[in-house]
Design an enzyme around this catalytic site. Structure first.
Site, PDB file in Angstrom:
ATOM      1  N   GLY A  33      22.276  30.704  -7.817  1.00  0.00           N
ATOM      2  CA  GLY A  33      22.202  29.801  -8.610  1.00  0.00           C
ATOM      3  C   GLY A  33      23.328  29.432  -9.638  1.00  0.00           C
ATOM      4  O   GLY A  33      24.344  29.443  -9.100  1.00  0.00           O
ATOM      5  N   PHE A  35      25.754  29.665 -12.867  1.00  0.00           N
ATOM      6  CA  PHE A  35      26.414  30.568 -13.851  1.00  0.00           C
ATOM      7  C   PHE A  35      25.684  30.397 -15.307  1.00  0.00           C
ATOM      8  O   PHE A  35      25.466  29.340 -15.556  1.00  0.00           O
ATOM      9  CB  PHE A  35      27.676  30.616 -13.913  1.00  0.00           C
ATOM     10  CG  PHE A  35      28.613  31.417 -12.944  1.00  0.00           C
ATOM     11  CD1 PHE A  35      28.106  31.298 -11.398  1.00  0.00           C
ATOM     12  CD2 PHE A  35      29.500  32.161 -13.061  1.00  0.00           C
ATOM     13  CE1 PHE A  35      28.718  31.912 -10.624  1.00  0.00           C
ATOM     14  CE2 PHE A  35      30.343  32.885 -12.106  1.00  0.00           C
ATOM     15  CZ  PHE A  35      29.999  32.885 -10.906  1.00  0.00           C
ATOM     16  N   GLY A  36      25.465  31.358 -15.855  1.00  0.00           N
ATOM     17  CA  GLY A  36      24.771  31.342 -17.029  1.00  0.00           C
ATOM     18  C   GLY A  36      23.444  31.628 -17.071  1.00  0.00           C
ATOM     19  O   GLY A  36      22.795  32.024 -18.193  1.00  0.00           O
ATOM     20  N   GLY A  37      22.599  31.608 -15.807  1.00  0.00           N
ATOM     21  CA  GLY A  37      21.449  32.307 -15.950  1.00  0.00           C
ATOM     22  C   GLY A  37      20.332  31.429 -16.628  1.00  0.00           C
ATOM     23  O   GLY A  37      20.315  30.545 -16.871  1.00  0.00           O
ATOM     24  N   THR A  38      19.099  32.248 -16.954  1.00  0.00           N
ATOM     25  CA  THR A  38      18.066  31.498 -17.285  1.00  0.00           C
ATOM     26  C   THR A  38      18.308  31.050 -18.907  1.00  0.00           C
ATOM     27  O   THR A  38      18.011  29.919 -18.967  1.00  0.00           O
ATOM     28  CB  THR A  38      16.934  32.582 -17.368  1.00  0.00           C
ATOM     29  OG1 THR A  38      16.588  32.885 -16.035  1.00  0.00           O
ATOM     30  CG2 THR A  38      15.571  31.961 -18.117  1.00  0.00           C
ATOM     31  N   CYS A  39      19.124  31.970 -19.642  1.00  0.00           N
ATOM     32  CA  CYS A  39      19.201  31.606 -21.064  1.00  0.00           C
ATOM     33  C   CYS A  39      19.804  30.275 -21.197  1.00  0.00           C
ATOM     34  O   CYS A  39      19.474  29.377 -21.890  1.00  0.00           O
ATOM     35  CB  CYS A  39      19.960  32.842 -21.794  1.00  0.00           C
ATOM     36  SG  CYS A  39      20.427  32.347 -23.240  1.00  0.00           S
ATOM     37  N   HIS A 437      18.670  34.293 -56.303  1.00  0.00           N
ATOM     38  CA  HIS A 437      17.419  33.336 -56.581  1.00  0.00           C
ATOM     39  C   HIS A 437      18.141  31.907 -56.653  1.00  0.00           C
ATOM     40  O   HIS A 437      19.258  31.622 -57.248  1.00  0.00           O
ATOM     41  CB  HIS A 437      17.215  33.931 -58.144  1.00  0.00           C
ATOM     42  CG  HIS A 437      16.194  33.089 -58.807  1.00  0.00           C
ATOM     43  ND1 HIS A 437      15.034  33.166 -58.582  1.00  0.00           N
ATOM     44  CD2 HIS A 437      16.542  32.132 -59.734  1.00  0.00           C
ATOM     45  CE1 HIS A 437      14.289  32.101 -59.314  1.00  0.00           C
ATOM     46  NE2 HIS A 437      15.286  31.585 -59.969  1.00  0.00           N
TER      47      HIS A 437
END
Length: 451
Positions: A33, A35-39, A437
Site C-alpha cells: 500500500g 507509505f505512512g499507513g492508516t494514520c 489564570h
C-alpha cells in the site's frame, strides 16, 4: 532466497524504525500500500484536518451565544478535501525514494509467511534474521444481508468523496462514527447514527458517554439499542432496515458509512504459517517488549495490540529499536497511562480507569467532577455542557483516571496523563504547580483541588 539482516513489514509506524542506528544492516521494507499507513493516508491526520474545518463551521454556527451573529457560506468540500490530500498524497513517492536512497530494498508486493522467518513477496522469497511485523488493521465489514449489493463507505474511503451527501446513515457508535458524524453534519449532511448499544462511545467513562450521546442527539438522528437487519439499494441511495425499541423501521439515506470496528491484518499475512501465535481476536501475541512467539520476530501497532492508537505504535517503535540495538538491555512498555482522544464536537479525552471499570474491579476511588462553567474561561465560552472527571486512590492519593469532554480536551488532559504515568499524587499535581489564570486549565486545577 534473498537473505536480510532486517525486514520490516508495513510502512506505517514500521517506516519509523529505519534510521542511522540501523543503517549498517542489510534491510528491506515491504508494503503493498501507501507509505505512512492508516494514520497518514486514511486515518488520524486527514480526518483531523477535516475536523479542524468542521470545527470552524461549528464555531461560527454557535457564536450567537456570545452575542456574535455569524453565518457560514456553503462549504467548498472539494477545496477542503484537496487541501488535505494535496499535502498528503505526494508523501508516498517521496518516502519510497528516500528509503531506496538510504540503501533499503523496497518491495511493493504483498508479503505472506511461508515458514518461520521466511516470506513470499510477489515472485521473491526472502528471509531475515530479524523481522518486524507492523502491517496494521482494516475496517470490519459486518455480515448484514444485502450489504454486499449496495455502495457504502468505510473510514478508508469516506474522506475522498467528491461531494458531501445530502444524507448519511452511519452504522456504529464509536470513534469513527462520532468524528465523521461531526464532520459531515458540519458540511451539510443530515446524519443518522445506528448504534446497537444503549449509548454512543460506550468505551468512555459512562458519564462522558451519556453526555456525548445527549449532545449528539441534538445534531443527528441517533437510534440506540438498534440493529441493522438488512440493506437494500434505492434509486437515491440506500435503505437500511433496522430493529430497535420502536420495532422495525426503514432508514433511507443518500450514502452509508460502515464503522463497526477494525480487524488486524494477520489473515492477509498468513501469520500462523510463520509460527506466530495469535490471540482470540487475531492479533499477534507479544510480550511487553514486543517479542512474538518466534525468536527474532517482533510485532507492533494495530496488528499486535488492541489500542488502535498511533501514539502507542510510535512508542512501540522506539522500544523495538532500542531492543534491537541493545539485546542485553531489553526494555518493556506497560499499558498504564495509555491516553486517547476523540476529535468530535465536543472533543473528548481519557486516560486510566473509568468509573465503571473501577466498580467492576472492586477498586475504591474518590471521584471529582468539575464543570468548565466553574472556571472563568468557561464563563467566557458560555459553556454549559463540558466537564472534567477525575478518579483517585483514597489511600495513596494517586490519580487513577481522568476524563474530559469539552473544548481542547486532548490538550487539557496532558498534565493528567503525566500524573497517571508518573504516579504523582493529586495533592502534588494540584498544589505544587501554578495554573495560569484565567486559562481553561483552571478547570483541571479545580477538579484536582476538589480531591
Amino acid at each position: 532466497m534473498l537473505h536480510y539482516d532486517l525486514v520490516v513489514l508495513g510502512m506505517g509506524s514500521g517506516n519509523m524504525l529505519f534510521g542511522d542506528e540501523l543503517a549498517h544492516l542489510r534491510s528491506a521494507a515491504v508494503d503493498p500500500g501507501r507509505f505512512g499507513g492508516t494514520c497518514l493516508n486514511r486515518g488520524c491526520i486527514p480526518s483531523k484536518m477535516l475536523v479542524v474545518a468542521a470545527d470552524a463551521v461549528m464555531d461560527a454556527r454557535e457564536a450567537a451565544r456570545l452575542g456574535v451573529h455569524a453565518t457560514v457560506e456553503p462549504v467548498e468540500w472539494r477545496a477542503v478535501r484537496d487541501r488535505v490530500f494535496g499535502r498528503i498524497d505526494p508523501l508516498h513517492e517521496a518516502a519510497v525514494d528516500y528509503r531506496r536512497g538510504s540503501g533499503v530494498d523496497v518491495y511493493t508486493d504483498a508479503a505472506r509467511f511461508v515458514a518461520p522467518k521466511v516470506l513470499q513477496v510477489g515472485s521473491e522469497r526472502i528471509g531475515a534474521e530479524t523481522i518486524v511485523v507492523a502491517v496494521g488493521s482494516r475496517p470490519v465489514i459486518p455480515d448484514i444481508p444485502g450489504l454486499d449489493t449496495v455502495p457504502f463507505h468505510t473510514s478508508d474511503s469516506i474522506m475522498r468523496i467528491d461531494e458531501v451527501p445530502a444524507s448519511l446513515v452511519v452504522l456504529g457508535g464509536g470513534f469513527i462514527a462520532a468524528e465523521f458524524g461531526h464532520v459531515l453534519d458540519a458540511f451539510g449532511a443530515e446524519v443518522t447514527i445506528i448504534q446497537h448499544r444503549p449509548r454512543l462511545l460506550m468505551a468512555e467513562d459512562e458519564q462522558v458517554s451519556a453526555r456525548f450521546t445527549e449532545l449528539a442527539a441534538r445534531r443527528h438522528r441517533v437510534l440506540l439499542d438498534t440493529e441493522a437487519v438488512s440493506v437494500a439499494r434505492t434509486a437515491d441511495g440506500v435503505a437500511v432496515t433496522v430493529r430497535g425499541p420502536q420495532g422495525e423501521q426503514v432508514v433511507e439515506a443518500e450514502a452509508m458509512l460502515v464503522s463497526v470496528g477494525r480487524r488486524p491484518n494477520t489473515d492477509r499475512l498468513d501469520a500462523e504459517a510463520g509460527g506466530l501465535e495469535l490471540d482470540c481476536d487475531g492479533h499477534i501475541a507479544t510480550d511487553a517488549a514486543c517479542r512474538t512467539s518466534v525468536p527474532g520476530v517482533w510485532a507492533l501497532g494495530d496488528v499486535a495490540n488492541h489500542f488502535q492508537l498511533k501514539h502507542r505504535a510510535n512508542a512501540e517503535v522506539r522500544l523495538v529499536r532500542h531492543n534491537l540495538l541493545h539485546p542485553d538491555d531489553i526494555r518493556t512498555l506497560g499499558t498504564k497511562g495509555v491516553p486517547h482522544a476523540v476529535f468530535t464536537h465536543p472533543q473528548i479525552a481519557s486516560v486510566g480507569l473509568t468509573e465503571q471499570e473501577a466498580r467492576r474491579r472492586g477498586i475504591d476511588c474518590l471521584v471529582s467532577v468539575r464543570d468548565y462553567g466553574d472556571a472563568a474561561y468557561g464563563w467566557a465560552l458560555e459553556d454549559t455542557t463540558s466537564f472534567v472527571k477525575l478518579l483517585a486512590d483514597p489511600a495513596d492519593r494517586t490519580l487513577l483516571g481522568a476524563h474530559i469532554i469539552g473544548p481542547q480536551a486532548a490538550t487539557l488532559i496532558q498534565p493528567l496523563i503525566q500524573a497517571v504515568t508518573l504516579v504523582q499524587s493529586v495533592d502534588h499535581v494540584a498544589q505544587d504547580a501554578l495554573y495560569i489564570h484565567p486559562a481553561l486549565t483552571e478547570v483541571v486545577e479545580q477538579a484536582l483541588l476538589a480531591l
